[in-house]
Design an enzyme around this catalytic site. Structure first.
Site, PDB file in Angstrom:
ATOM      1  CE  LYS A 130      -8.581   3.901  15.011  1.00 54.13           C
ATOM      2  NZ  LYS A 130      -8.315   5.090  14.236  1.00 54.13           N
ATOM      3  N   GLY A 158       0.417  -0.717   0.022  1.00 53.94           N
ATOM      4  CA  GLY A 158       0.154  -0.100  -0.282  1.00 53.94           C
ATOM      5  C   GLY A 158       0.402   1.544   0.076  1.00 53.94           C
ATOM      6  N   GLY A 159       2.018   1.353  -0.826  1.00 56.44           N
ATOM      7  CA  GLY A 159       3.139   1.961  -0.385  1.00 56.44           C
ATOM      8  C   GLY A 159       2.247   3.250  -1.246  1.00 56.44           C
ATOM      9  NE  ARG A 206      -4.817  -2.958  -6.636  1.00 55.73           N
ATOM     10  CZ  ARG A 206      -6.164  -2.297  -6.391  1.00 55.73           C
ATOM     11  NH1 ARG A 206      -7.404  -3.509  -6.117  1.00 55.73           N
ATOM     12  NH2 ARG A 206      -7.041  -1.271  -5.097  1.00 55.73           N
ATOM     13  CE  LYS A 263      -1.414  11.934  19.260  1.00 57.45           C
ATOM     14  NZ  LYS A 263      -0.955  12.713  17.988  1.00 57.45           N
ATOM     15  CE  LYS A 300     -13.168  11.972  13.756  1.00 57.87           C
ATOM     16  NZ  LYS A 300     -11.514  12.424  13.762  1.00 57.87           N
ATOM     17  CG  LEU A 351      -1.177   5.018   7.029  1.00 59.06           C
ATOM     18  CD1 LEU A 351      -1.435   6.441   8.095  1.00 59.06           C
ATOM     19  CD2 LEU A 351      -0.613   4.541   7.638  1.00 59.06           C
ATOM     20  CG  HIS A 379      -6.291   6.919  19.137  1.00 55.85           C
ATOM     21  ND1 HIS A 379      -5.247   5.893  19.118  1.00 55.85           N
ATOM     22  CD2 HIS A 379      -6.711   7.401  18.135  1.00 55.85           C
ATOM     23  CE1 HIS A 379      -5.200   6.240  17.635  1.00 55.85           C
ATOM     24  NE2 HIS A 379      -5.852   6.670  16.786  1.00 55.85           N
ATOM     25  CG  HIS A 427      -1.198   8.103  15.586  1.00 61.92           C
ATOM     26  ND1 HIS A 427      -2.438   7.552  15.520  1.00 61.92           N
ATOM     27  CD2 HIS A 427      -1.061   9.425  15.586  1.00 61.92           C
ATOM     28  CE1 HIS A 427      -3.748   8.954  15.752  1.00 61.92           C
ATOM     29  NE2 HIS A 427      -2.428   9.541  15.628  1.00 61.92           N
TER      30      HIS A 427
HETATM   31  C1  BG6 Z   1      -6.402   8.679  13.634  1.00 59.14           C
HETATM   32  C2  BG6 Z   1      -8.061   7.910  13.999  1.00 59.14           C
HETATM   33  O1  BG6 Z   1      -5.862   7.877  14.581  1.00 59.14           O
HETATM   34  O2  BG6 Z   1      -6.665  10.117  15.280  1.00 59.14           O
HETATM   35  C3  BG6 Z   1      -9.050   9.766  13.178  1.00 59.14           C
HETATM   36  O3  BG6 Z   1      -8.414   7.383  12.726  1.00 59.14           O
HETATM   37  C4  BG6 Z   1      -8.642  11.048  13.989  1.00 59.14           C
HETATM   38  O4  BG6 Z   1     -10.119  10.023  13.418  1.00 59.14           O
HETATM   39  C5  BG6 Z   1      -6.803  10.810  14.288  1.00 59.14           C
HETATM   40  O5  BG6 Z   1      -8.616  12.612  13.664  1.00 59.14           O
HETATM   41  C6  BG6 Z   1      -6.372  12.064  15.200  1.00 59.14           C
HETATM   42  O6  BG6 Z   1      -5.323  11.813  15.359  1.00 59.14           O
HETATM   43  P1  BG6 Z   1      -3.905  13.110  15.925  1.00 59.14           P
HETATM   44  O7  BG6 Z   1      -2.833  12.101  16.020  1.00 59.14           O
HETATM   45  O8  BG6 Z   1      -4.445  14.133  15.029  1.00 59.14           O
HETATM   46  O9  BG6 Z   1      -4.724  13.173  17.114  1.00 59.14           O
END
Ligand code: BG6
Length: 483
Positions: A148, A17-18, A51, A182, A331, A22, A240, A178
């Site tokens: 995820k 998926g390079g 692909r 942080k 959001k 993401l 998260h 991720h």
């Molecule tokens: C992602 C979510 O894992 O994290 C997104 O799928 C969200 O919906 C994002 O916006 C938030 O990450 P960060 O690092 O910008 O706080």
């Protein structure tokens, strides 16, 4: 402050998926920044596999554009970019068929660290894992990286774990959240376990409650299709915010080794009480003059998916019984702010009398923006006229405290990918942890579905639904302001 960048050993990193979003937005710009910092060896290689019918030159052109777009001006050095791109390769591959696999097998070196980044939908995990073995590309030490969403409930997460376990051992699997990459999240562990100050009072006897907030100003935008099947519970809370809660609440691990830390996090998840329906508020944002409502991005005009959640979580163990954790994420809120805030109890008796006022200590650990910590302590208001108490901040913004290098915090992905190459799983989720998180989340989501619960609407640019304020008011508490 002298920065200490320790180069990692040589590696071949294959990004399936390079050419995807993401890879272009996060993974490759992150690798470029590590290259610039001198952490990536000159003979390390990054191999894009997808692909699209590209060659090395086409892939390098694509990534040059991504670097222009996603790396800040001060970090873009044309010579360094050229040198980085020279370490990139590309090979077309069919994840579901046999095309391209033999070429990949010839490309990947056997005598360096091998990592395979599955930057693809989970439905392809099984195909990729099996073919890596069938074509004798992966070995017993190769690492795979998965993103995820890791499943959408306990059953699907178990199925994904089983598919990966058919081809790889747990010590080879790096499940990314991720948030764990942080800077401040790791600092939370250091603050807790490298200072004598906090740990003795880090419990229900001294802490009144904890608030964890991840507020975003962005909406779901073009991700409506994905988000509608997910919602804030699956997209943010299950991973998260749950990870932030675990690191705040866990017992001290015996060392900073992956399993020691992950065992402690798992114990926290298993100690979470089931959440009662009246302890959760779900919201969905309306439109304003400038932007669409949540529904406008959904494929379903009747969508009951939540873009906001506030909830009260109780932990049934000796350390935390009676001290709630309030989680909130949403959001299109009024600010982008992520923080963990520990509200201590008030002193048991004020010797200064009621009229002097009293304030409880508050420790705020800021993940973003301006990462840092802020501890509010009570002092005497200066001047004559008796003892009046005020609380003042002991503020430590990392950028101020540590100079320019303190501000130069690597992006979460940069750190996590380097950890994969180093073979350090501490900041990655173990399979049982992910399953335990789903086991706690599933009954909540199933309850909404079976009762047909709808989220309450909220206006963009606010702190979310009014009901979320009530969730704390009824416990005699208040949310911190979203700024
Ligand atoms: C992602 C979510 O894992 O994290 C997104 O799928 C969200 O919906 C994002 O916006 C938030 O990450 P960060 O690092 O910008 O706080």
């Amino acid at each position: 402050m002298v920065s200490r960048v320790i180069p990692v050993e040589s590696f071949d990193l294959v990004i399936f998926g390079g050419t995807g979003d993401l890879a272009r937005r996060k993974v490759l710009p992150g690798l470029y920044r590590r290259f610039l910092a001198g952490q990536m060896p000159e003979d390390a290689r990054i191999i894009g596999a997808a692909r699209s019918d590209l060659d090395d030159t086409g892939f390098r052109d694509m990534i040059r554009e991504a670097i222009d777009e996603f790396v800040s001006d001060d970090k873009r050095d044309p010579k360094v970019i050229d040198a980085f791109l020279a370490q990139l390769h590309y090979t077309p591959i069919d994840a579901k068929g046999e095309d391209g696999w033999d070429t990949l097998a010839k490309l990947v070196r056997k005598d360096v660290v091998q990592a395979f980044y599955f930057s693809v939908g989970p439905s392809l995990f099984g195909d990729l894992a099996t073919r890596l073995h069938k074509h004798k590309i992966a070995n017993a030490e190769s690492r795979i990286v998965v993103e995820k969403p890791f499943g959408r409930d306990l059953e699907s997460a178990k199925a994904l774990n089983a598919v990966l376990a058919d081809s790889f051992d747990e010590h080879q699997i790096y499940r990314i959240d991720h948030y764990l990459g942080k800077e401040t999240v790791q600092n939370l562990m250091v603050v807790r376990f490298a200072n004598m100050l906090f740990e003795p009072i880090w419990n229900a006897q001294y802490i009144d409650h904890v608030q964890i907030t991840v507020a975003e100003t962005v909406g779901v935008g073009g991700r409506g299709g994905y988000y509608d099947k997910s919602g804030a519970m699956r997209d943010m809370i299950q991973n998260h915010l749950m990870q932030l809660l675990c690191l705040t609440a866990m017992e001290p691990p015996s060392d900073f080794e992956p399993d020691a830390v992950r065992d402690e996090k798992l114990k926290v998840i298993r100690a979470l009480d089931p959440v009662k329906p009246d302890s959760i508020v779900r919201g969905q944002y309306n439109a304003d003059e400038d932007q669409d409502s949540y529904i406008a991005h959904s494929e379903n005009p009747e969508s009951k998916t939540e873009s906001y959640i506030a909830m009260k979580v109780d932990i049934s163990n000796w350390r935390w019984k009676g001290t709630p954790f309030y989680l909130r994420t949403g959001k299109r809120l009024k600010g982008r702010m992520s923080e963990i805030v520990v509200h201590f109890k008030e002193v048991p008796h004020s010797i200064f009398g009621e009229e002097a006022g009293s304030k409880a200590n508050v420790l705020a650990i800021r993940l973003q923006p301006d990462e840092g910590m802020d501890l509010r302590v009570t002092i005497k208001e200066p001047g004559p006229g008796g003892m009046r108490l005020v609380d003042v901040p002991l503020d430590m913004t990392f950028a101020d405290a540590l100079g320019p290098e303190g501000a130069d915090v690597p992006d979460a992905y940069e750190r996590l990918i380097m950890d994969v190459i180093r073979g350090n799983q501490t900041l990655f989720m173990r399979g049982d942890e992910v399953e335990a998180a789903w086991a706690w989340t599933d009954p909540i989501i199933n309850g909404w579905t079976s009762r047909g619960d709808k989220p309450v609407p909220y206006d963009p640019g606010t702190s979310g639904p009014e009901d979320a304020l009530m969730l704390l008011h009824r416990d005699g508490r208040r949310w911190r302001e979203i700024k």
